[in-house]
Design an enzyme around this catalytic site. Structure first.
Site, PDB file in Angstrom:
ATOM      1  N   GLU A 275       0.832  -1.212   0.000  1.00 53.16           N
ATOM      2  CA  GLU A 275       0.000   0.000   0.000  1.00 53.16           C
ATOM      3  C   GLU A 275       0.864   1.259   0.000  1.00 53.16           C
ATOM      4  O   GLU A 275       0.782   2.083   0.918  1.00 53.16           O
ATOM      5  CB  GLU A 275      -0.901   0.007   1.247  1.00 53.16           C
ATOM      6  CG  GLU A 275      -1.773  -1.217   1.408  1.00 53.16           C
ATOM      7  CD  GLU A 275      -2.465  -1.274   2.774  1.00 53.16           C
ATOM      8  OE1 GLU A 275      -2.169  -0.422   3.646  1.00 53.16           O
ATOM      9  OE2 GLU A 275      -3.297  -2.160   2.962  1.00 53.16           O
ATOM     10  N   PRO A 276       1.707   1.440  -1.000  1.00 50.06           N
ATOM     11  CA  PRO A 276       2.545   2.641  -0.994  1.00 50.06           C
ATOM     12  C   PRO A 276       1.712   3.888  -1.311  1.00 50.06           C
ATOM     13  O   PRO A 276       0.821   3.843  -2.156  1.00 50.06           O
ATOM     14  CB  PRO A 276       3.546   2.376  -2.130  1.00 50.06           C
ATOM     15  CG  PRO A 276       2.804   1.482  -3.069  1.00 50.06           C
ATOM     16  CD  PRO A 276       1.894   0.635  -2.224  1.00 50.06           C
ATOM     17  N   GLY A 277       2.009   4.967  -0.629  1.00 51.94           N
ATOM     18  CA  GLY A 277       1.355   6.240  -0.915  1.00 51.94           C
ATOM     19  C   GLY A 277       2.410   7.257  -1.316  1.00 51.94           C
ATOM     20  O   GLY A 277       2.649   7.546  -2.489  1.00 51.94           O
ATOM     21  N   ARG A 278       3.102   7.748  -0.295  1.00 48.84           N
ATOM     22  CA  ARG A 278       4.095   8.810  -0.478  1.00 48.84           C
ATOM     23  C   ARG A 278       5.110   8.493  -1.567  1.00 48.84           C
ATOM     24  O   ARG A 278       5.460   9.349  -2.377  1.00 48.84           O
ATOM     25  CB  ARG A 278       4.823   9.000   0.851  1.00 48.84           C
ATOM     26  CG  ARG A 278       5.712  10.217   0.914  1.00 48.84           C
ATOM     27  CD  ARG A 278       6.570  10.217   2.176  1.00 48.84           C
ATOM     28  NE  ARG A 278       5.876   9.881   3.388  1.00 48.84           N
ATOM     29  CZ  ARG A 278       5.363  10.761   4.243  1.00 48.84           C
ATOM     30  NH1 ARG A 278       5.489  12.049   4.028  1.00 48.84           N
ATOM     31  NH2 ARG A 278       4.739  10.360   5.340  1.00 48.84           N
ATOM     32  N   ARG A 314       2.030  20.147   6.338  1.00 47.10           N
ATOM     33  CA  ARG A 314       3.097  19.299   6.882  1.00 47.10           C
ATOM     34  C   ARG A 314       4.134  20.071   7.716  1.00 47.10           C
ATOM     35  O   ARG A 314       4.520  19.605   8.775  1.00 47.10           O
ATOM     36  CB  ARG A 314       3.777  18.494   5.766  1.00 47.10           C
ATOM     37  CG  ARG A 314       2.788  17.624   4.968  1.00 47.10           C
ATOM     38  CD  ARG A 314       3.463  16.610   4.073  1.00 47.10           C
ATOM     39  NE  ARG A 314       4.106  15.579   4.853  1.00 47.10           N
ATOM     40  CZ  ARG A 314       5.382  15.503   5.105  1.00 47.10           C
ATOM     41  NH1 ARG A 314       6.210  16.389   4.577  1.00 47.10           N
ATOM     42  NH2 ARG A 314       5.869  14.558   5.864  1.00 47.10           N
ATOM     43  N   TYR A 318       4.154  18.687  11.412  1.00 48.30           N
ATOM     44  CA  TYR A 318       5.256  17.759  11.721  1.00 48.30           C
ATOM     45  C   TYR A 318       6.622  18.432  11.675  1.00 48.30           C
ATOM     46  O   TYR A 318       7.635  17.730  11.638  1.00 48.30           O
ATOM     47  CB  TYR A 318       5.307  16.610  10.698  1.00 48.30           C
ATOM     48  CG  TYR A 318       3.996  15.992  10.302  1.00 48.30           C
ATOM     49  CD1 TYR A 318       3.226  15.284  11.229  1.00 48.30           C
ATOM     50  CD2 TYR A 318       3.533  16.074   8.986  1.00 48.30           C
ATOM     51  CE1 TYR A 318       2.037  14.689  10.846  1.00 48.30           C
ATOM     52  CE2 TYR A 318       2.347  15.472   8.605  1.00 48.30           C
ATOM     53  CZ  TYR A 318       1.605  14.788   9.534  1.00 48.30           C
ATOM     54  OH  TYR A 318       0.433  14.196   9.155  1.00 48.30           O
ATOM     55  N   CYS A 346      -3.458  33.559  10.529  1.00 47.44           N
ATOM     56  CA  CYS A 346      -3.207  34.260  11.791  1.00 47.44           C
ATOM     57  C   CYS A 346      -2.747  33.341  12.904  1.00 47.44           C
ATOM     58  O   CYS A 346      -3.410  33.226  13.938  1.00 47.44           O
ATOM     59  CB  CYS A 346      -4.461  35.022  12.184  1.00 47.44           C
ATOM     60  SG  CYS A 346      -4.900  36.170  10.883  1.00 47.44           S
ATOM     61  N   GLU A 347      -1.692  32.636  12.687  1.00 46.58           N
ATOM     62  CA  GLU A 347      -1.001  31.931  13.762  1.00 46.58           C
ATOM     63  C   GLU A 347       0.479  31.822  13.425  1.00 46.58           C
ATOM     64  O   GLU A 347       0.843  31.705  12.258  1.00 46.58           O
ATOM     65  CB  GLU A 347      -1.483  30.517  14.038  1.00 46.58           C
ATOM     66  CG  GLU A 347      -2.547  29.911  13.272  1.00 46.58           C
ATOM     67  CD  GLU A 347      -2.992  28.612  13.963  1.00 46.58           C
ATOM     68  OE1 GLU A 347      -2.145  27.939  14.570  1.00 46.58           O
ATOM     69  OE2 GLU A 347      -4.178  28.302  13.853  1.00 46.58           O
ATOM     70  N   TYR A 375       0.242  13.961   0.755  1.00 47.47           N
ATOM     71  CA  TYR A 375      -0.223  14.587   1.987  1.00 47.47           C
ATOM     72  C   TYR A 375      -0.133  16.118   1.922  1.00 47.47           C
ATOM     73  O   TYR A 375       0.095  16.775   2.925  1.00 47.47           O
ATOM     74  CB  TYR A 375       0.539  14.033   3.198  1.00 47.47           C
ATOM     75  CG  TYR A 375       0.509  12.518   3.261  1.00 47.47           C
ATOM     76  CD1 TYR A 375      -0.674  11.861   3.559  1.00 47.47           C
ATOM     77  CD2 TYR A 375       1.644  11.751   2.975  1.00 47.47           C
ATOM     78  CE1 TYR A 375      -0.728  10.474   3.586  1.00 47.47           C
ATOM     79  CE2 TYR A 375       1.594  10.368   2.996  1.00 47.47           C
ATOM     80  CZ  TYR A 375       0.411   9.736   3.305  1.00 47.47           C
ATOM     81  OH  TYR A 375       0.359   8.359   3.323  1.00 47.47           O
TER      82      TYR A 375
END
Ligand code: LLP
Length: 422
Positions: A275-278, A314, A318, A346-347, A375
């Site tokens: 199940e590869p994604g990235r 991201r 992370y 605004c952060e 992602y």
């Protein structure tokens, strides 16, 4: 390897100038390269073949569920790994046959299970006893036995970011490895499920082969135990997780990964599912944004973009690193100076990079974030009532908008006033 390169001083996706797309589509936007998608899929599947594996590649839609991206991979023979009814619908809309779709996830609802059973997908990976009971009930009501694997949690440390590690016993995922046999026995007694395999996924963005091997060996032991107890285990789903380089990492090449699978599980006579994604989509996408202002702060320079944390989460979530590049190539020898690259939200967390050495940019200039195909758009939100950014797919000298930017009218249309306020 990817297909985003400077040509005549302007960044191109394959044969298309990013500046041209920006003119037509506006910024920010995501841009994907077909050639890169094809290349990654081909390298991955060829590595599996070279290692002598009978493997089914089920692309993990969560990385990038855009239907045009999924269709591109489907055209190469990919199946799909989905984690919601929404993703299952996208996989089907992209033309992936139900017989190549696996449904994973820790909290599938009754409605989602009913939909998956009704579509006759290949397999459901069950992650808990209550889910097992519910699935059996749902399938029995339809008079079918749903092929399942139990997702086991092998208690292996993937050595990746804590928010994306999944295979430790304190993580919410899977059935504790030591209890798996007992749960398999329960599954055998249920009328609506048919045990066909074992599933496992230990985390994402792994840059070392070792944790994979450790997990695969645990899966191997479990298959032996189950077979000795009369289970006909014929599929092993190893999840995804192989990392990509963001900032000089050197993840194992697909050939090493394939060899690790072949060494540990190749002799079991099982169909291997992956199940590869990235790995398939990460390098195949960029986020393109325009500089709104350059602001000289008290202690540093801020490059303020029209893209923000809601478009690419991201870095905020992370502390992830994405290479940032100007679309117009700086002259050779242009000195770099450290800047903070931020969005308008605004952060303070809306910061893409701190003290990143960049060639000077001016308002109106275009910059891109590399390795944003996985992602990126998938995790975007409308925070600060910012429309989701559009997605563009390039193929050779052609490009198409494959997801429109919603209008403000579209966004407002979903809201309504209750009668006591209208
Ligand atoms: N299979 C299962 C059951 C998964 O949970 C995942 C990812 C995959 C496959 C695909 O993993 P990949 O090959 O893409 O590593 N949002 C995070 C990543 C979350 C991954 C979640 N599960 C990020 O941006 O780094």
């Amino acid at each position: 390897m990817d297909h985003f390169d400077y040509r005549n001083g302007v960044l191109h996706a394959e044969d298309v100038s990013i500046a041209d797309i920006a003119r037509r589509v506006g910024t920010p936007f995501y841009c994907y390269s077909t050639a890169t998608l094809v290349r990654h899929y081909t390298v991955f599947t060829e590595a599996l073949r070279a290692a002598g594996l009978d493997a089914t590649v089920c692309y993990a839609l969560k990385a990038n569920p855009n239907v045009a991206v999924v269709r591109t991979l489907a055209g190469l023979g990919a199946g799909a790994d989905v984690v919601s009814e929404g993703e299952l619908r996208q996989a089907l809309a992209a033309g992936i046959p139900p017989a190549r779709i696996v449904f994973s996830g820790v909290g599938k609802t009754r409605r989602e299970l009913e939909f998956a059973v009704a579509k006759g997908i290949m397999q459901i990976n069950v992650e808990s006893e209550p889910e097992l009971e519910r699935l059996s009930e749902v399938a029995s009501l339809r008079g079918v036995r749903m092929p399942i694997a139990l997702r086991v949690n092998p208690d292996v440390d993937a050595g990746t970011h804590e928010k994306i590690t999944t295979g430790k016993k304190e993580n919410k995922f899977g059935i504790e490895w030591t209890r798996a046999h007992e749960v398999y026995r329960r599954a055998r007694d249920l009328p609506g499920v048919e045990v066909v395999g074992v599933a496992c996924h230990i985390g994402s963005q792994l840059t070392d082969i070792r944790p994979f091997r450790d997990a695969f060996l645990r899966v191997r032991d479990l298959v032996a135990i189950l077979r000795a107890d009369g289970f006909d285990i014929r599929r092993i789903d190893l999840g995804g997780g192989l990392g990509v380089p963001y900032e000089g990492e050197t993840p194992p090449p697909p050939s090493d990964y394939a060899r690790a699978i072949a060494d540990t599980l190749g002799d079991l006579g099982c169909r291997i599912m992956l199940e590869p994604g990235r790995l398939l989509v990460g390098n195949a996408g960029i986020l393109v944004s325009r500089v709104t202002y350059v602001k000289e702060g008290a202690t540093r320079t801020f490059v303020i973009l029209d893209g923000a944390m809601n478009d690419l989460m991201r870095p905020a979530l992370y502390d992830a690193h994405h290479a940032i590049q100007p679309v117009v190539q700086p002259a050779a020898g242009t000195p770099l100076s450290p800047v903070d690259v931020v969005g308008p939200v605004c952060e303070t967390g809306d910061t893409f990079a701190r003290q990143r050495p960049l060639a000077p940019v001016r308002p109106g200039d275009l910059v891109v974030f590399r390795t944003a195909g996985a992602y990126g758009a998938a995790m975007a939100s409308t925070y600060n009532s910012r429309p989701l950014v559009p997605e563009v797919l390039v193929n050779g000298d052609r490009f198409a908008v494959v997801r429109e930017r919603p209008t403000y009218e579209d966004m407002l249309a979903l809201e309504s006033l209750p009668d006591w306020l209208s």
